[in-house]
Design a protein around this motif. Structure first.
Motif, mmCIF file in Angstrom:
data_model
loop_
_atom_site.group_PDB
_atom_site.id
_atom_site.type_symbol
_atom_site.label_atom_id
_atom_site.label_comp_id
_atom_site.label_asym_id
_atom_site.label_seq_id
_atom_site.Cartn_x
_atom_site.Cartn_y
_atom_site.Cartn_z
ATOM 1 N N LEU A 97 0.826 -1.213 0.000
ATOM 2 C CA LEU A 97 0.000 0.000 0.000
ATOM 3 C C LEU A 97 0.858 1.259 0.000
ATOM 4 N N GLY A 98 1.952 1.253 0.773
ATOM 5 C CA GLY A 98 2.851 2.410 0.767
ATOM 6 C C GLY A 98 3.513 2.610 -0.576
ATOM 7 N N LYS A 99 3.811 1.510 -1.270
ATOM 8 C CA LYS A 99 4.450 1.606 -2.579
ATOM 9 C C LYS A 99 3.526 2.212 -3.627
ATOM 10 N N ILE A 100 2.274 1.711 -3.702
ATOM 11 C CA ILE A 100 1.361 2.255 -4.731
ATOM 12 C C ILE A 100 0.971 3.696 -4.398
ATOM 13 N N ALA A 101 0.934 4.051 -3.096
ATOM 14 C CA ALA A 101 0.641 5.441 -2.724
ATOM 15 C C ALA A 101 1.763 6.360 -3.177
ATOM 16 N N ALA A 102 3.027 5.904 -3.033
ATOM 17 C CA ALA A 102 4.154 6.717 -3.466
ATOM 18 C C ALA A 102 4.169 6.892 -4.980
ATOM 19 N N GLU A 103 3.671 5.889 -5.730
ATOM 20 C CA GLU A 103 3.609 6.005 -7.183
ATOM 21 C C GLU A 103 2.531 6.995 -7.626
ATOM 22 N N GLY A 104 1.543 7.267 -6.767
ATOM 23 C CA GLY A 104 0.452 8.169 -7.138
ATOM 24 C C GLY A 104 0.566 9.523 -6.498
ATOM 25 N N LYS A 105 1.760 10.157 -6.626
ATOM 26 C CA LYS A 105 1.928 11.473 -6.023
ATOM 27 C C LYS A 105 1.182 12.568 -6.775
ATOM 28 N N SER A 107 -5.660 6.656 -1.417
ATOM 29 C CA SER A 107 -4.593 7.643 -1.170
ATOM 30 C C SER A 107 -4.678 8.720 -2.228
ATOM 31 N N TYR A 108 -4.319 9.942 -1.796
ATOM 32 C CA TYR A 108 -4.341 11.084 -2.712
ATOM 33 C C TYR A 108 -3.419 12.158 -2.134
ATOM 34 N N PRO A 109 -2.638 12.842 -2.999
ATOM 35 C CA PRO A 109 -1.720 13.872 -2.485
ATOM 36 C C PRO A 109 -2.470 14.986 -1.753
ATOM 37 N N GLY A 110 -2.041 15.268 -0.518
ATOM 38 C CA GLY A 110 -2.616 16.356 0.253
ATOM 39 C C GLY A 110 -3.943 16.055 0.912
ATOM 40 N N ILE A 111 -4.408 14.824 0.851
ATOM 41 C CA ILE A 111 -5.716 14.509 1.435
ATOM 42 C C ILE A 111 -5.631 14.568 2.960
ATOM 43 N N PRO A 112 -6.615 15.179 3.636
ATOM 44 C CA PRO A 112 -6.596 15.208 5.102
ATOM 45 C C PRO A 112 -7.055 13.870 5.668
ATOM 46 N N MET A 113 -6.589 13.578 6.878
ATOM 47 C CA MET A 113 -6.961 12.328 7.529
ATOM 48 C C MET A 113 -8.314 12.490 8.239
ATOM 49 N N GLU A 114 -9.350 12.720 7.425
ATOM 50 C CA GLU A 114 -10.708 12.868 7.950
ATOM 51 C C GLU A 114 -11.693 12.417 6.881
ATOM 52 N N ILE A 115 -12.903 12.117 7.306
ATOM 53 C CA ILE A 115 -13.933 11.568 6.412
ATOM 54 C C ILE A 115 -14.725 12.706 5.776
ATOM 55 N N THR A 116 -14.792 12.677 4.437
ATOM 56 C CA THR A 116 -15.613 13.641 3.704
ATOM 57 C C THR A 116 -16.934 12.968 3.305
ATOM 58 N N GLN A 117 -17.832 13.749 2.749
ATOM 59 C CA GLN A 117 -19.124 13.203 2.308
ATOM 60 C C GLN A 117 -18.950 12.197 1.189
ATOM 61 N N VAL A 118 -17.975 12.460 0.301
ATOM 62 C CA VAL A 118 -17.740 11.526 -0.800
ATOM 63 C C VAL A 118 -17.269 10.184 -0.261
ATOM 64 N N LEU A 119 -16.323 10.212 0.669
ATOM 65 C CA LEU A 119 -15.817 8.970 1.243
ATOM 66 C C LEU A 119 -16.908 8.233 2.020
ATOM 67 N N PRO A 133 0.495 10.362 0.529
ATOM 68 C CA PRO A 133 1.816 9.886 0.088
ATOM 69 C C PRO A 133 2.966 10.834 0.389
ATOM 70 N N ALA A 134 2.722 12.146 0.365
ATOM 71 C CA ALA A 134 3.817 13.096 0.570
ATOM 72 C C ALA A 134 4.315 13.071 2.018
ATOM 73 N N GLU A 135 3.394 13.194 2.955
ATOM 74 C CA GLU A 135 3.757 13.198 4.374
ATOM 75 C C GLU A 135 3.819 11.799 4.969
ATOM 76 N N LYS A 136 3.396 10.796 4.193
ATOM 77 C CA LYS A 136 3.373 9.404 4.658
ATOM 78 C C LYS A 136 2.563 9.260 5.953
ATOM 79 N N GLU A 137 1.435 9.926 5.957
ATOM 80 C CA GLU A 137 0.522 9.856 7.100
ATOM 81 C C GLU A 137 -0.633 8.932 6.748
ATOM 82 N N ASP A 138 -1.063 8.119 7.695
ATOM 83 C CA ASP A 138 -2.163 7.194 7.408
ATOM 84 C C ASP A 138 -3.085 7.101 8.610
#
Length: 411
Positions: free
Chosen positions: A48-56, A124-136, A156-161
């Motif tokens: 999962l960390g690998k595919i997230a890094a590929e999708g910067k 995973s998405y670049p810059g996504i906050p660690m919170e639930i949106t309506q879409v999610l 992926p940028a901050e490697k936060e999950d």
């Protein structure tokens, strides 16, 4: 994020060991909820960390597969596999799980992860906050309904999950989870196959002038550094050569000085020997006069009258007495002076002879490296008292430095 490593799980399952077991080699991330314990296998977490890094620059989706169990009111979720979902939209505004996507997912599950059940999804998405949106929230309710399905978010940028679990109609963030280490041949084989299917990126073709200029500047700086390094090394070499030359010159000057002193000592010894020989020649016994020379033949005297003869005899007697006394005194003085002269000459000759003989028995010694007056005195005479005598013989002082090659006379 809190991370704790356990080498062995202290608590073991009871009553339903035949259905699942609790991993023993685990690593804790954050705090663990008492109501739900989530275990993510290490191969899955790495993938999962690998595919997230590929999708910067774009989003990445994956399906989470594994097993769900319950024990004494506590749910246990084991994420053993992850299936990447491609050919679909994956943005914070729209995530497309169409029928075609689900059909492809089922086919790949049958090929790679047969027997594993769906327990959640990954996004995973670049810059996504660690919170639930309506879409999610909407995507999860429409496609992953149930109280034990989870959503794994990763930036992926901050490697936060973060992991969210659906309960009471809403996705709630879990305080932590476990990463466990076990043999996982299904996930390992899937990752190998995915790595084979990844196309090789074409080599970069640099034709831009700006890039060429940058590389040229870097090359110039590198050459400049090399020149400076060579210049510094040449300066060091020059300095070392100068030091060696100065040292050699100093040694040469000291050697010349020592040689001159050695010649002076040799000349003094030769002069003393010559003077001794001259004194010996001068001090030789004087020739003694023969009796014939002391008493010459008397000359005839003219005849005189009897009266004149008597008066003359009286006068002659008186004069002869005075003359005899004078001659005796003069003779005694002459003998004393001669005795004194002979005695002084003999004494001088004796002293010169002693000096010459002493000079002839003295041993010459060439100074070796490391020699000192103290060392020579101790090695030759086993006493430091000989230092004074050595200095007197060679016209040296106790503080004077001696040099290798210098010749001295030893007592």
């Amino acid at each position: 994020m809190i991370e704790v490593i356990y080498k062995e799980e202290k608590k073991t399952a009871q009553g339903n060991d035949e259905f699942f077991h609790i991993p023993k080699n685990i690593r804790q991330i954050g705090l663990i909820s008492d109501a739900c314990k989530i275990y993510v296998e290490d191969y899955v977490y790495t993938f999962l960390g690998k595919i997230a890094a590929e999708g910067k620059e774009k989003g990445k989706l994956a399906l989470l597969l594994g097993q769900t169990n319950w024990k004494e009111g506590v749910s246990y979720l084991f994420v053993r596999c992850a299936l990447e979902i491609s050919d679909t939209d994956a943005t914070p505004e729209h995530i497309g799980f169409t029928e075609e996507v689900w059909k492809k997912i089922q086919e790949e599950i049958g090929v790679h992860f047969q027997g594993q059940q769906i327990i959640g999804w990954f996004f995973s998405y670049p810059g996504i906050p660690m919170e639930i949106t309506q879409v999610l929230q909407k995507v999860h309710q429409n496609h992953f309904g149930g109280s034990d399905k989870i959503l794994f978010l990763m930036e992926p940028a901050e490697k936060e999950d973060a992991i969210f679990r659906y309960e009471n109609g809403y996705l709630n963030r879990q305080p932590g989870y476990y990463i466990y280490y076990e043999k996982n041949p299904l996930m390992q084989a899937y990752m190998i196959e995915k790595s084979k299917n990844v196309p090789m990126e074409p080599e970069e073709q640099v034709a831009d002038t700006a890039i060429r200029n940058v590389r040229k500047i870097i090359q110039q700086k590198k050459e400049k550094k090399e020149e400076e390094s060579q210049r510094k090394s040449s300066m060091v070499t020059y300095a070392a050569t100068a030091c060696v030359a100065i040292a050699a010159l100093t040694v040469g000057i000291n050697f010349v000085n020592n040689y001159q002193k050695m010649e002076e000592v040799t000349e003094k010894v030769e002069e003393a020997s010559v003077q001794s020989k001259e004194v010996k020649k001068e001090v030789e016994p004087l020739p003694t006069a023969s009796p014939a020379q002391k008493d010459p033949t008397p000359t005839p005297k003219p005849e005189i009258s009897t009266t004149e003869k008597e008066a003359s005899d009286k006068n002659q007697l008186k004069g002869a007495g005075k003359e005899t006394m004078g001659k005796v005194a003069s003779r005694e003085e002459s003998d004393e002076a001669q005795e004194k002269t002979e005695k002084n000459s003999a004494d001088d000759a004796k002293e010169e002879s002693e000096e010459s003989s002493s000079a002839s028995v003295h041993e010459s010694y060439v100074i070796q490296p490391g020699d000192t007056l103290f060392k020579i005195s101790m090695e030759r005479y086993h006493s430091m008292d000989a230092m004074k005598e050595i200095c007197e013989l060679n016209d040296l002082s106790l503080e004077e430095i001696i040099y290798p090659g210098q010749i001295i006379v030893l007592p």
